[in-house]
Design a protein around this motif. Structure first.
Motif, mmCIF file in Angstrom:
data_model
loop_
_atom_site.group_PDB
_atom_site.id
_atom_site.type_symbol
_atom_site.label_atom_id
_atom_site.label_comp_id
_atom_site.label_asym_id
_atom_site.label_seq_id
_atom_site.Cartn_x
_atom_site.Cartn_y
_atom_site.Cartn_z
ATOM 1 N N GLN A 109 0.843 -1.194 0.000
ATOM 2 C CA GLN A 109 0.000 0.000 0.000
ATOM 3 C C GLN A 109 0.877 1.242 0.000
ATOM 4 O O GLN A 109 1.833 1.355 0.773
ATOM 5 C CB GLN A 109 -0.933 0.019 1.208
ATOM 6 C CG GLN A 109 -1.952 1.154 1.159
ATOM 7 C CD GLN A 109 -2.938 1.109 2.307
ATOM 8 O OE1 GLN A 109 -2.622 0.619 3.389
ATOM 9 N NE2 GLN A 109 -4.140 1.623 2.089
ATOM 10 N N LYS A 112 -0.497 8.285 0.707
ATOM 11 C CA LYS A 112 -1.114 9.326 -0.106
ATOM 12 C C LYS A 112 -0.096 10.423 -0.408
ATOM 13 O O LYS A 112 0.751 10.750 0.430
ATOM 14 C CB LYS A 112 -2.316 9.931 0.621
ATOM 15 C CG LYS A 112 -3.512 9.006 0.696
ATOM 16 C CD LYS A 112 -4.687 9.695 1.370
ATOM 17 C CE LYS A 112 -5.907 8.786 1.403
ATOM 18 N NZ LYS A 112 -7.057 9.424 2.093
ATOM 19 N N GLY A 119 -3.020 5.301 0.702
ATOM 20 C CA GLY A 119 -3.772 5.328 -0.545
ATOM 21 C C GLY A 119 -3.902 3.974 -1.198
ATOM 22 O O GLY A 119 -4.300 2.995 -0.559
ATOM 23 N N ASP A 120 -3.554 3.908 -2.471
ATOM 24 C CA ASP A 120 -3.824 2.725 -3.284
ATOM 25 C C ASP A 120 -2.945 1.538 -2.910
ATOM 26 O O ASP A 120 -1.792 1.692 -2.496
ATOM 27 C CB ASP A 120 -3.589 3.041 -4.761
ATOM 28 C CG ASP A 120 -4.650 3.955 -5.335
ATOM 29 O OD1 ASP A 120 -5.716 4.088 -4.715
ATOM 30 O OD2 ASP A 120 -4.407 4.536 -6.409
ATOM 31 N N THR A 238 -16.636 -3.093 -3.877
ATOM 32 C CA THR A 238 -17.158 -1.958 -3.113
ATOM 33 C C THR A 238 -17.571 -2.430 -1.725
ATOM 34 O O THR A 238 -17.513 -3.624 -1.415
ATOM 35 C CB THR A 238 -18.396 -1.338 -3.792
ATOM 36 O OG1 THR A 238 -19.494 -2.258 -3.699
ATOM 37 C CG2 THR A 238 -18.129 -0.999 -5.247
ATOM 38 N N ASP A 239 -18.000 -1.467 -0.917
ATOM 39 C CA ASP A 239 -18.669 -1.839 0.320
ATOM 40 C C ASP A 239 -20.149 -2.038 0.028
ATOM 41 O O ASP A 239 -20.589 -1.993 -1.130
ATOM 42 C CB ASP A 239 -18.421 -0.814 1.424
ATOM 43 C CG ASP A 239 -19.017 0.562 1.131
ATOM 44 O OD1 ASP A 239 -19.807 0.695 0.166
ATOM 45 O OD2 ASP A 239 -18.709 1.513 1.867
ATOM 46 N N ARG A 243 -19.640 2.090 -2.305
ATOM 47 C CA ARG A 243 -18.480 2.986 -2.304
ATOM 48 C C ARG A 243 -17.194 2.192 -2.558
ATOM 49 O O ARG A 243 -17.046 1.071 -2.064
ATOM 50 C CB ARG A 243 -18.384 3.720 -0.961
ATOM 51 C CG ARG A 243 -19.580 4.590 -0.648
ATOM 52 C CD ARG A 243 -19.510 5.179 0.746
ATOM 53 N NE ARG A 243 -19.502 4.140 1.768
ATOM 54 C CZ ARG A 243 -19.651 4.361 3.069
ATOM 55 N NH1 ARG A 243 -19.814 5.606 3.504
ATOM 56 N NH2 ARG A 243 -19.629 3.369 3.928
ATOM 57 N N SER A 244 -16.299 2.798 -3.295
ATOM 58 C CA SER A 244 -15.043 2.130 -3.647
ATOM 59 C C SER A 244 -13.875 2.776 -2.912
ATOM 60 O O SER A 244 -13.665 3.987 -2.999
ATOM 61 C CB SER A 244 -14.805 2.222 -5.164
ATOM 62 O OG SER A 244 -13.623 1.549 -5.524
ATOM 63 N N GLU A 245 -13.130 1.961 -2.172
ATOM 64 C CA GLU A 245 -11.939 2.390 -1.451
ATOM 65 C C GLU A 245 -10.791 1.448 -1.815
ATOM 66 O O GLU A 245 -11.021 0.359 -2.352
ATOM 67 C CB GLU A 245 -12.182 2.364 0.064
ATOM 68 C CG GLU A 245 -13.287 3.287 0.543
ATOM 69 C CD GLU A 245 -12.920 4.762 0.437
ATOM 70 O OE1 GLU A 245 -11.699 5.054 0.299
ATOM 71 O OE2 GLU A 245 -13.825 5.601 0.481
ATOM 72 N N PRO A 246 -9.535 1.829 -1.531
ATOM 73 C CA PRO A 246 -8.416 0.931 -1.859
ATOM 74 C C PRO A 246 -8.536 -0.447 -1.231
ATOM 75 O O PRO A 246 -8.221 -1.459 -1.850
ATOM 76 C CB PRO A 246 -7.195 1.688 -1.327
ATOM 77 C CG PRO A 246 -7.596 3.118 -1.337
ATOM 78 C CD PRO A 246 -9.057 3.119 -1.001
ATOM 79 N N HIS A 248 -11.236 -2.913 1.128
ATOM 80 C CA HIS A 248 -12.526 -3.134 1.778
ATOM 81 C C HIS A 248 -12.383 -4.303 2.724
ATOM 82 O O HIS A 248 -11.913 -5.370 2.336
ATOM 83 C CB HIS A 248 -13.621 -3.398 0.749
ATOM 84 C CG HIS A 248 -14.031 -2.166 0.006
ATOM 85 N ND1 HIS A 248 -14.762 -1.161 0.592
ATOM 86 C CD2 HIS A 248 -13.774 -1.761 -1.254
ATOM 87 C CE1 HIS A 248 -14.959 -0.190 -0.285
ATOM 88 N NE2 HIS A 248 -14.367 -0.527 -1.415
#
Length: 273
Positions: A109, A112, A119-120, A238-239, A243-246, A248
């Motif tokens: 990971q 940011k 972040g990603d 997604t959750d 929603r999309s996060e790096p 879940h």
């Protein structure tokens, strides 16, 4: 065919070394010392030995990077450097019951830009020691099983879809929520499976073996690598709110674009009841 980058080679080498130790321990599980972390939640010497091997190997390769470890917790690295997110033995209960379905999960990971958190996820390896399968992905380079490109399933009908999930167990998870979701999804799909290792469930979604996956109440080390694998194989993660996060972990829904939309509609409807 994609050539392994230097980073993926480092990750695979560490996973294979720890995996060799797990294979030996799996052959002698009756002799392993096991303790409880919580209700129905176990840790064995196998977890700790595998984690130590991974830590030592990856620290030697990238001495400035930090770690998020299932057993040892967070170990800070140099500022502005990536960190490893590691599950040394995903599927501990399977392992301790002699069920040959467990994996090592390693993700990278990035911080940011400009600071302010993480972040990603940009690299991932999930290694199954018993089948000797290495699932890997790098951001923008695709997802792979050894040297074969992975793509999520192309199925679009729920009635054809095989869906994986994780079922709450003693002291962990929300039975009422899971039951509502299963009651909505189960009757609509071709089958539902619970194999007990979330990292492999996500890797199998990326490989098209499963058509979708949902679970809640996980941890970042369970899903960090798998989320990247699914996305790089053309899928959506997604959750439960979409929603999309790096990464879940508390809520995960993964599938191809068509099935994700249909599963999400059922899931949202179930949680409104």
């Amino acid at each position: 065919m994609a050539a392994l980058s230097g980073l993926i080679r480092v990750m695979e080498r560490a996973a294979r070394k720890a995996g060799g130790r797990l294979r030996r321990d799996f052959g002698e599980i009756e002799h392993l010392q096991v303790s409880r972390k919580g209700p129905a939640d176990f840790v064995s010497k196998a977890d700790m030995r595998a984690e130590r091997i991974l830590y030592d190997e990856l620290l030697a390769a990238r001495p400035d990077w930090g770690f998020v470890l299932e057993e040892a917790g967070i170990i800070e690295g140099s500022p502005d450097m990536p960190r490893w997110i590691i599950d040394p033995l995903d599927g501990t209960s399977n392992f301790l019951h002699g069920i040959p379905h467990f994996a090592i999960s390693i993700a990278v990971q990035e911080p940011k830009l400009g600071g302010g958190g993480w972040g990603d996820v940009t690299a991932a390896v999930i290694y199954q020691p018993i089948s000797d399968e290495t699932f890997w992905a790098e951001k923008s380079r695709g997802a792979w099983l050894h040297d074969g490109r992975l793509r999520v399933s192309s199925r679009g009908r729920l009635s054809d879809a095989l869906i994986a999930t994780g079922i709450p167990f003693q002291g962990v998870g929300n039975f009422a929520e899971w039951t509502r979701i299963f009651s909505a999804i189960g009757p609509e799909v071709a089958g539902t499976r619970r194999f007990g290792a979330a990292s492999l469930d996500l890797a199998w979604v990326a490989a098209g073996r499963f058509d979708g996956f949902w679970e809640s109440g996980l941890n970042p080390w369970d899903t960090a690598a798998g989320c990247l694998l699914v996305r790089e194989a053309g899928g959506f993660v997604t959750d439960f709110r979409g929603r999309s996060e790096p990464i879940h972990d508390k809520q995960v829904l993964a599938a191809n674009d068509v099935l994700h939309s249909r599963l999400h509609k059922l899931l949202v409807g179930a949680l409104k009841t």
